[in-house]
Design a protein around this motif. Structure first.
Motif, short mmCIF file in Angstrom:
data_model
loop_
_atom_site.label_atom_id
_atom_site.label_comp_id
_atom_site.label_asym_id
_atom_site.label_seq_id
_atom_site.Cartn_x
_atom_site.Cartn_y
_atom_site.Cartn_z
N PRO A 135 0.82 -1.27 -0.07
CA PRO A 135 0.05 0.14 -0.06
C PRO A 135 0.85 1.35 0.17
N HIS A 136 2.02 1.18 0.77
CA HIS A 136 2.90 2.59 0.77
C HIS A 136 3.47 2.70 -0.63
N GLU A 137 4.05 1.52 -1.39
CA GLU A 137 4.44 1.79 -2.88
C GLU A 137 3.15 2.43 -3.61
N LEU A 138 2.05 1.84 -3.40
CA LEU A 138 1.10 2.58 -4.35
C LEU A 138 0.47 3.82 -4.02
N GLY A 139 0.77 4.17 -2.63
CA GLY A 139 0.35 5.51 -2.23
C GLY A 139 1.41 6.34 -2.85
N GLN A 140 2.78 5.96 -2.77
CA GLN A 140 3.75 6.96 -3.55
C GLN A 140 3.60 7.31 -4.84
N ARG A 141 3.06 6.31 -5.46
CA ARG A 141 2.84 6.51 -6.89
C ARG A 141 1.53 7.42 -7.10
N LEU A 142 0.53 7.45 -6.03
CA LEU A 142 -0.64 8.08 -6.40
C LEU A 142 -0.68 9.25 -5.42
N ARG A 143 0.43 9.85 -5.16
CA ARG A 143 0.26 10.91 -4.16
C ARG A 143 -0.08 12.23 -4.98
N GLU A 144 0.12 12.30 -6.31
CA GLU A 144 -0.54 13.48 -7.23
C GLU A 144 -1.91 13.20 -7.46
N ALA A 145 -2.57 11.93 -7.13
CA ALA A 145 -4.01 11.93 -7.60
C ALA A 145 -4.83 12.91 -7.04
N THR A 146 -5.71 13.55 -7.90
CA THR A 146 -6.55 14.58 -7.36
C THR A 146 -8.11 13.94 -7.36
N LEU A 147 -8.26 12.74 -7.35
CA LEU A 147 -9.55 11.90 -7.27
C LEU A 147 -9.39 10.92 -6.37
N PRO A 148 -10.84 10.53 -5.73
CA PRO A 148 -10.84 9.65 -4.76
C PRO A 148 -10.13 7.78 -5.24
N TRP A 149 -9.43 7.53 -4.29
CA TRP A 149 -9.23 5.91 -4.41
C TRP A 149 -8.81 5.57 -3.01
N TYR A 150 -9.04 4.30 -2.89
CA TYR A 150 -8.55 3.61 -1.53
C TYR A 150 -8.24 2.13 -1.61
N VAL A 151 -7.43 1.70 -0.74
CA VAL A 151 -6.99 0.37 -0.59
C VAL A 151 -8.25 -0.30 -0.09
N ALA A 152 -8.37 -1.71 -0.56
CA ALA A 152 -9.48 -2.54 -0.19
C ALA A 152 -8.90 -3.76 0.48
N GLY A 153 -9.86 -4.72 0.70
CA GLY A 153 -9.49 -6.20 0.79
C GLY A 153 -8.74 -6.53 2.16
N GLY A 154 -7.73 -7.45 1.91
CA GLY A 154 -7.10 -7.57 3.29
C GLY A 154 -6.24 -6.84 3.65
N TRP A 155 -5.46 -6.02 2.66
CA TRP A 155 -4.51 -4.72 2.84
C TRP A 155 -5.12 -3.89 3.63
N ALA A 156 -6.51 -3.50 3.33
CA ALA A 156 -7.27 -2.44 4.19
C ALA A 156 -7.48 -2.95 5.47
N LEU A 157 -7.64 -4.02 5.66
CA LEU A 157 -7.72 -4.47 7.22
C LEU A 157 -6.52 -4.38 7.84
N ASP A 158 -5.30 -4.41 6.98
CA ASP A 158 -3.92 -4.58 7.92
C ASP A 158 -3.56 -3.03 8.05
N ILE A 159 -3.77 -2.17 7.20
CA ILE A 159 -3.70 -0.73 7.46
C ILE A 159 -4.35 -0.43 8.93
N TRP A 160 -5.56 -0.80 8.72
CA TRP A 160 -6.57 -0.34 10.00
C TRP A 160 -5.74 -0.71 11.44
N HIS A 161 -5.45 -2.29 11.18
CA HIS A 161 -4.49 -3.07 12.46
C HIS A 161 -3.30 -2.13 12.67
N GLY A 162 -2.80 -1.62 11.70
CA GLY A 162 -1.42 -0.85 12.04
C GLY A 162 -0.46 -1.95 11.84
N LYS A 163 -0.53 -2.93 11.30
CA LYS A 163 0.54 -4.30 11.04
C LYS A 163 -0.04 -5.28 10.03
#
Length: 201
Positions: free
Chosen positions: A14-42
């Motif tokens: 997710p961090h690597e994707l976020g770096q590439r999308l840092r200039e995005a001006t429209l909504p996006w979000y991580v989904a699936g199992g990775w979204a849960l792990d971002i929430w868990h913080g690990k």
């Protein structure tokens, strides 16, 4: 251009994707199992891919930003090349991004209905909520789908990894979140095994 093998995943984090999308001006979000792990913080388990979601009408914006990838439509088990200048077919809601130089898939770009302010569950459009409630942002600036919304998607197939995810997050859900997820499950998946495991009192 021929697609890569379906198993040829070396997904970005997710961090690597976020770096590439840092200039995005429209909504996006991580989904699936990775979204849960971002929430868990690990990271709680291995992830074979990286799903991120955009509003359908915004797909070209993200294809352009991720121009290092070649995109392929995914529908009914068939993967077909989508040239950069080609329009998104009206019946396609999923694109895989291939890093052809390294011979691997990097992202699974899912598309959804809705607007920048309104989140709509694409499997039943009667379920709607403010996008600000459905999408959260991590301390590092990564937008991700709220846990109960992730589990609503996972409830349909309830694979082994989905059960693992449910067991891990259940103790951390608030009463309000348990009530909302229970309501959704009763509406869309009556009798689902998770309902009895979500005591709301």
């Amino acid at each position: 251009m021929s697609p890569l093998d379906d198993e040829a995943w070396e997904a970005w984090s997710p961090h690597e994707l976020g770096q590439r999308l840092r200039e995005a001006t429209l909504p996006w979000y991580v989904a699936g199992g990775w979204a849960l792990d971002i929430w868990h913080g690990k990271q709680t388990r291995e992830h074979e891919d990286l799903e991120f979601v955009v509003i359908r009408n915004d797909a070209d914006h993200f294809r352009a930003i991720l121009h290092e990838l070649e995109f392929f439509t995914v529908k009914d088990g068939t993967t077909e090349y989508l040239p950069p200048a080609a329009n998104l077919p009206s019946d396609v809601w999923q694109l895989w991004g291939g890093d052809m130089r390294h011979g691997c898939w990097r992202v699974d770009m899912m598309m959804e209905p809705g607007t920048p302010d309104l989140w709509i569950y694409k499997r039943d459009r009667a379920i709607q909520m403010a996008r600000s409630d459905a999408v959260r942002v991590s301390e590092t600036g990564i937008p991700y789908l709220a846990p109960i919304n992730v589990m609503l998607f996972k409830a349909k197939h309830c694979r082994k990894k989905d059960q693992i995810d449910f067991n891990f997050l259940r103790p951390r859900l608030s009463l309000e979140e348990k009530e909302q997820l229970t309501t959704w499950l009763n509406e869309l998946h009556p009798g689902h095994e998770w309902i009895k495991k979500l005591p709301i009192s």
